[in-house]
Design an enzyme around this catalytic site. Structure first.
Site, mmCIF file in Angstrom:
data_model
loop_
_atom_site.group_PDB
_atom_site.id
_atom_site.type_symbol
_atom_site.label_atom_id
_atom_site.label_comp_id
_atom_site.label_asym_id
_atom_site.label_seq_id
_atom_site.Cartn_x
_atom_site.Cartn_y
_atom_site.Cartn_z
ATOM 1 N N GLU A 25 0.847 -1.196 0.000
ATOM 2 C CA GLU A 25 0.000 0.000 0.000
ATOM 3 C C GLU A 25 0.882 1.245 0.000
ATOM 4 O O GLU A 25 2.027 1.215 0.480
ATOM 5 C CB GLU A 25 -0.891 -0.023 1.257
ATOM 6 C CG GLU A 25 -1.800 1.197 1.378
ATOM 7 C CD GLU A 25 -2.912 1.040 2.417
ATOM 8 O OE1 GLU A 25 -2.881 0.074 3.193
ATOM 9 O OE2 GLU A 25 -3.809 1.901 2.433
ATOM 10 N N ASN A 170 -12.597 -1.392 -0.691
ATOM 11 C CA ASN A 170 -11.835 -1.876 0.456
ATOM 12 C C ASN A 170 -12.507 -1.394 1.733
ATOM 13 O O ASN A 170 -12.784 -0.198 1.870
ATOM 14 C CB ASN A 170 -10.398 -1.338 0.416
ATOM 15 C CG ASN A 170 -9.633 -1.670 1.694
ATOM 16 O OD1 ASN A 170 -9.273 -2.831 1.910
ATOM 17 N ND2 ASN A 170 -9.406 -0.677 2.544
ATOM 18 N N GLU A 171 -12.774 -2.292 2.620
ATOM 19 C CA GLU A 171 -13.358 -1.940 3.930
ATOM 20 C C GLU A 171 -14.442 -0.873 3.753
ATOM 21 O O GLU A 171 -14.432 0.166 4.416
ATOM 22 C CB GLU A 171 -12.268 -1.506 4.910
ATOM 23 C CG GLU A 171 -11.295 -2.636 5.188
ATOM 24 C CD GLU A 171 -10.345 -2.404 6.361
ATOM 25 O OE1 GLU A 171 -10.265 -1.283 6.872
ATOM 26 O OE2 GLU A 171 -9.689 -3.393 6.761
ATOM 27 N N TYR A 237 -6.913 -8.940 11.625
ATOM 28 C CA TYR A 237 -5.624 -8.578 12.215
ATOM 29 C C TYR A 237 -5.516 -9.151 13.625
ATOM 30 O O TYR A 237 -6.502 -9.180 14.368
ATOM 31 C CB TYR A 237 -5.462 -7.049 12.278
ATOM 32 C CG TYR A 237 -5.127 -6.445 10.921
ATOM 33 C CD1 TYR A 237 -3.834 -6.523 10.421
ATOM 34 C CD2 TYR A 237 -6.099 -5.816 10.156
ATOM 35 C CE1 TYR A 237 -3.516 -5.975 9.185
ATOM 36 C CE2 TYR A 237 -5.785 -5.261 8.911
ATOM 37 C CZ TYR A 237 -4.484 -5.348 8.431
ATOM 38 O OH TYR A 237 -4.168 -4.806 7.202
ATOM 39 N N GLU A 293 -6.150 -9.137 3.878
ATOM 40 C CA GLU A 293 -5.346 -8.428 4.901
ATOM 41 C C GLU A 293 -5.337 -9.287 6.156
ATOM 42 O O GLU A 293 -6.412 -9.605 6.695
ATOM 43 C CB GLU A 293 -5.926 -7.043 5.213
ATOM 44 C CG GLU A 293 -5.726 -6.047 4.087
ATOM 45 C CD GLU A 293 -6.147 -4.631 4.427
ATOM 46 O OE1 GLU A 293 -6.036 -4.240 5.607
ATOM 47 O OE2 GLU A 293 -6.594 -3.928 3.498
ATOM 48 N N GLN A 342 2.039 -5.922 5.746
ATOM 49 C CA GLN A 342 2.233 -5.634 4.345
ATOM 50 C C GLN A 342 3.660 -6.027 3.981
ATOM 51 O O GLN A 342 4.499 -6.173 4.859
ATOM 52 C CB GLN A 342 1.981 -4.165 4.076
ATOM 53 C CG GLN A 342 0.540 -3.737 4.389
ATOM 54 C CD GLN A 342 0.222 -2.322 3.902
ATOM 55 O OE1 GLN A 342 1.012 -1.655 3.252
ATOM 56 N NE2 GLN A 342 -0.973 -1.852 4.254
#
Ligand code: AHR
Length: 481
Positions: A25, A170-171, A237, A293, A342
């Site tokens: 990103e 995204n999200e 996460y 992610e 990432q």
């Protein structure tokens, strides 16, 4: 003695190599400095892309790379990043720094070419338009003679890029527009209509999925848009403590170490729960779950820009990578891509850079150890072992087979352990190991504090094997049958 029993499955799925995918990103020093230094840099590069980083990515056969975000994707306007006259913007999501757009579409595709990986492009739904997206797809993939395609020619690229993977938002339940699932699912249906196929290239359309906890989101998406998607994403996460106080990446005690592992193991439950909803609408499992992610999110390194999400990476992170990849392997019938967050200098990176220096993190070495699973047939793996003080099983395992080779990967969380491995009659066994206290990590001064070694703790006994796992170790065994 602990016991692992390996066996073949009926209708065994193939472990998609894209489970070993990554994410890049425009955030902190992931793209700029980490990957892209510009062709006038004194750091060795090809067309502005760091040679050391590309070589490291090639070594682990990095299969797929997601770009340009993340949150950044929903504020990214792709035309700002092509041609000679690039627009500048402020990266409001990440540190408020100036984004000069010197790394754009052509540079990303050049990176993928050098690495030999597939691009996965995430388009802007949050603040973009259908037309902007449609023209990006056309710019990348069309072989026709349109004004948009002529722009690509003018920028030095005659052939289409033929990008297959497209993430549509995204999200969008959060940073990507704060949408409700009912609204996003309709927006998704509209956008995907214009994410066109060109020639042989049929886009693989990935819808934005849940944040991990929100089952309602998955239910609405599957009920209203299943037939329009090839994949539905999931983000998960591992945060050791709380969002406000995540905990240090390097300074933690054994109790927190086990807490991190327990939280990381919850991704299994998330995949199972979301997978059960997907099964209701898609029992054939045509639609992939794309975990685009995942990884550990700790406090940033003291003294670094909080918006850059730079964190160190210890053996604890390697354990999280090892157990997560074992979980993804075991869900290979639904999970067909995963992208750790990432790739360089941000969150749970596999590579860290400082000026011209580059180091590989313990997490990098896990991807190296696990390469045997890519495109292999998943094997059944029954583990009988004790539990640790916080109730989690003391090890995590997965196994696969490719022709006459069986790969077994074991993450042994704490104390040394003797394991009997049943179900494999092999001619030979070899192994590699990564081990060290959970708090060990690599630095620019000591880049090999954690690095893989040959493992000689496995022995064959006709119909079974015995493995002596050292404390805090990740072992990859290769059996020739
Ligand atoms: O990976 C960092 C950020 O985490 C991504 O930009 C966003 O999608 C997620 O919230």
């Amino acid at each position: 003695m602990d016991k692992i029993t390996i066996g073949r499955m009926n209708n065994a799925p193939k472990i998609d190599r894209n489970i070993y995918g990554h994410f890049s990103e425009h955030l902190g020093h992931c793209i700029y400095e980490g990957i892209f230094v510009g062709s006038s840099s004194s750091i060795p590069n090809i067309n502005g892309i760091r040679t050391d980083v590309v070589e490291a990515m090639k070594k682990i056969e990095l299969p797929v790379l997601r770009w340009p975000g993340g949150c950044f994707a929903d504020e990214y306007h792709w035309r700002d990043g092509i041609g000679a006259d690039r627009k500048r913007m402020v990266n409001t999501n990440w540190g408020g720094v100036v984004e000069d757009n010197s790394f754009g579409t052509h540079e990303f595709m050049e990176l993928c070419r050098q690495v030999g990986c597939e691009p996965y492009v995430n388009i802007n739904v949050g603040s973009g338009t259908v037309r902007e997206m449609a023209e990006w797809v056309e710019y990348m993939n069309s072989d026709g003679d349109s004004t948009t395609v002529r722009e690509r020619w003018a920028n030095g690229r005659k052939e289409p890029f033929n990008v297959r993977f497209w993430g549509i938002g995204n999200e969008n339940w959060g940073g990507g527009g704060n949408m409700r699932p009912e609204y996003y699912s309709d927006v998704y249906r509209q956008y995907q209509t214009y994410c066109r196929a060109y020639g042989e290239n049929v886009p693989y359309r990935i819808a934005c999925g849940s944040d991990g906890e929100d089952l309602e989101w998955t239910d609405v998406m599957m009920r209203t848009a299943a037939k329009f998607m090839d994949g539905l994403s999931l983000h998960y996460y591992t945060i050791t403590k709380t969002w406000e106080d995540k905990g240090s990446a390097t300074d933690f005690d054994d109790k927190l170490y086990l807490q991190t592992l327990k939280k990381a193991l919850r991704i299994d439950e998330q995949i199972t729960k979301h997978g059960a909803i997907m099964d209701r609408y898609d029992p054939e499992r045509r639609i992939a779950m794309i975990v685009d992610e995942w990884g550990c999110w700790h406090d940033v390194e003291p003294g670094t820009n909080p918006g850059f999400l730079f964190q160190q990476n210890t053996m604890r992170d390697a354990m999280v990578a090892a157990l997560s990849l074992n979980i993804f392997n075991r869900h290979a019938d639904r999970v067909r891509m995963a992208n750790i967050a990432q790739v360089v200098n941000v969150l749970q990176s596999i590579i860290l850079t400082e000026g011209e220096k580059m180091i590989l993190t313990p997490t990098y070495h896990v991807f190296d150890l696990y390469r045997g699973h890519m495109d292999a047939e998943l094997l059944n793996c029954n583990v009988e072992c004790g539990c640790l003080e916080n109730g989690i099983e003391k090890m995590s395992v997965s196994a696969s087979r490719k022709e006459d080779t069986i790969t077994v990967t074991i993450a042994n969380f704490t104390d040394a352990s003797a394991v009997r491995l049943d179900g494999i009659s092999a001619q030979s066994v070899s192994g590699r190991i990564l081990s060290g206290s959970p708090r060990t990590y690599n630095t620019f001064e000591k880049p090999d504090a954690v690095s893989p070694a040959i493992f000689e703790g496995a022995e064959l006994f006709g119909d079974h094997a015995r493995v002596n796992l050292p404390a805090n170790s990740i072992v990859a065994l290769t059996f020739t049958i």
